[in-house]
Design an enzyme around this catalytic site. Structure first.
Site, PDB file in Angstrom:
ATOM      1  N   HIS A 236     -66.814 -24.374  81.565  1.00  0.00           N
ATOM      2  CA  HIS A 236     -66.486 -24.915  80.263  1.00  0.00           C
ATOM      3  C   HIS A 236     -65.016 -25.444  80.070  1.00  0.00           C
ATOM      4  CE1 HIS A 236     -70.334 -23.397  78.794  1.00  0.00           C
ATOM      5  NE2 HIS A 236     -70.080 -22.091  79.167  1.00  0.00           N
TER       6      HIS A 236
HETATM    7  O1  RIB Z   1     -68.583 -21.475  74.786  1.00  0.00           O
HETATM    8  C1  RIB Z   1     -67.907 -21.493  75.711  1.00  0.00           C
HETATM    9  C2  RIB Z   1     -66.447 -21.226  75.123  1.00  0.00           C
HETATM   10  O2  RIB Z   1     -66.319 -19.958  74.651  1.00  0.00           O
HETATM   11  C3  RIB Z   1     -65.208 -21.186  76.476  1.00  0.00           C
HETATM   12  O3  RIB Z   1     -64.045 -21.613  75.866  1.00  0.00           O
HETATM   13  C4  RIB Z   1     -65.407 -19.536  76.903  1.00  0.00           C
HETATM   14  O4  RIB Z   1     -64.157 -19.372  77.357  1.00  0.00           O
HETATM   15  C5  RIB Z   1     -65.638 -18.972  75.552  1.00  0.00           C
HETATM   16  O5  RIB Z   1     -64.286 -19.150  74.928  1.00  0.00           O
END
Ligand code: RIB
Ligand code: CA
Length: 307
Positions: A236
């Site tokens: 992500h």
């Molecule tokens: O949904 C993914 C996000 O939430 C990313 O930033 C992961 O590190 C969590 O913080």
């Protein structure tokens, strides 16, 4: 090259670790400040992790602690993905001490000192929102806000909501309303950045130092996602950083985004109007598609330069 002055606000976090190393390795980014919130795990762990990540890269931006919880309520950790320590059990050497003060003040101090600052938010948006909500005039010095947050289809922490947006929807709403350019890497974008065994092998084949090795062990420690048929897991947070380094890897669409701040099952949902059905003026640039092979090549190119 004109380097982009950046603040990275983070909740490390396995993918945060890779995102921080990517940003710290990139010559085009001048990471002046790393601010930390709770989120994936508690602030005690996320702060220790952020210090260790910065230290392993041999970089010296101050690391400043911030929100232990969202504006309202409390953070709920996501240890199923990140492990109890936040880094999938990968132990890093202790990093430098955290800088004194609190994140929102440090963010405002840098905004006063620098005329154009890019805010990169890869955790709950609490620190960034607190900084801008308490001194709105400083928003004019924000060049761009790039967030990994939200989803226009399914969520990942609830059926409705993505974890960062769900963790503090009020803070996300503050950023969307601040009047500065906001770029969103949502779950639909990050799903295109699937970490697979082949991609990890290709990254390892590049060779590198302790940071690349740690990044590979951390990514390798994240469970494959049932949502993707256990083929891998989405990476992500580095997607938000990659936008600043290689916009050619993305296609975008200007959209209106509404954040559900209600108490119900849709809390934290980001209602993304991709087809101008709401009549509301766009308030965000949505990153829609990603050249995944180019993204992982970029990751390898920069991570392999770190110590
Ligand atoms: O949904 C993914 C996000 O939430 C990313 O930033 C992961 O590190 C969590 O913080
Ligand atoms: Ca994160």
């Amino acid at each position: 090259m004109t380097r982009r002055v950046c603040i990275i606000d983070t909740d490390p976090g396995t993918d945060d670790a890779v995102a921080l190393w990517l940003a710290l390795a990139a010559p085009a980014l001048d990471v002046r400040l790393v601010t930390v919130a709770g989120g994936n795990v508690g602030l005690d762990h996320t702060l220790r992790n952020a210090r260790a990540i910065v230290g392993l890269a041999g970089r010296t931006p101050p690391v400043v602690a911030g929100a232990e919880g969202p504006l309202l309520g409390a953070f709920t950790p996501e240890t199923r993905v990140h492990g109890a320590d936040g880094l999938a059990g990968v132990a890093l050497p202790h990093g430098p001490a955290a800088a004194p003060g609190i994140a929102a003040d440090a963010i405002r101090d840098l905004l006063r000192a620098e005329p154009r600052v890019t805010l990169v938010g890869i955790g709950p948006a609490t620190n960034l929102a607190l900084a801008l909500a308490t001194e709105p005039a400083l928003a004019g010095r924000v060049e761009e806000i790039v967030l990994m947050t939200g989803a226009w289809a399914e969520g990942n922490i609830t059926p409705s909501a993505e974890f960062n947006a769900w963790s503090d929807p009020e803070s996300l709403a503050v950023l969307l309303a601040c009047g500065r350019p906001v770029t969103l890497a949502t779950l639909e974008l990050t799903a295109q950045a699937l970490v697979t065994p082949d991609r990890l092998a290709a990254l390892r084949a590049r060779g590198g130092g302790a940071c690349l090795d740690a990044a590979l062990r951390i990514m390798g420690g994240v469970p494959a996602s049932r949502r993707f048929g256990h083929r891998g897991h989405p990476l992500h947070d580095p997607c938000a950083v990659a936008w600043l380094l290689a916009p050619r890897l993305f296609t975008t669409r200007d959209v209106h985004v509404h954040v559900d701040c209600g108490p119900g099952a849709a809390r934290g949902r980001t209602v993304v109007d991709r087809w101008e059905r709401s009549g509301a003026r766009p308030n965000a640039r949505l990153l829609e598609t990603l050249d995944a092979d180019g993204f992982f090549a970029l990751l390898g190119e920069f991570l392999s330069t770190l110590p």
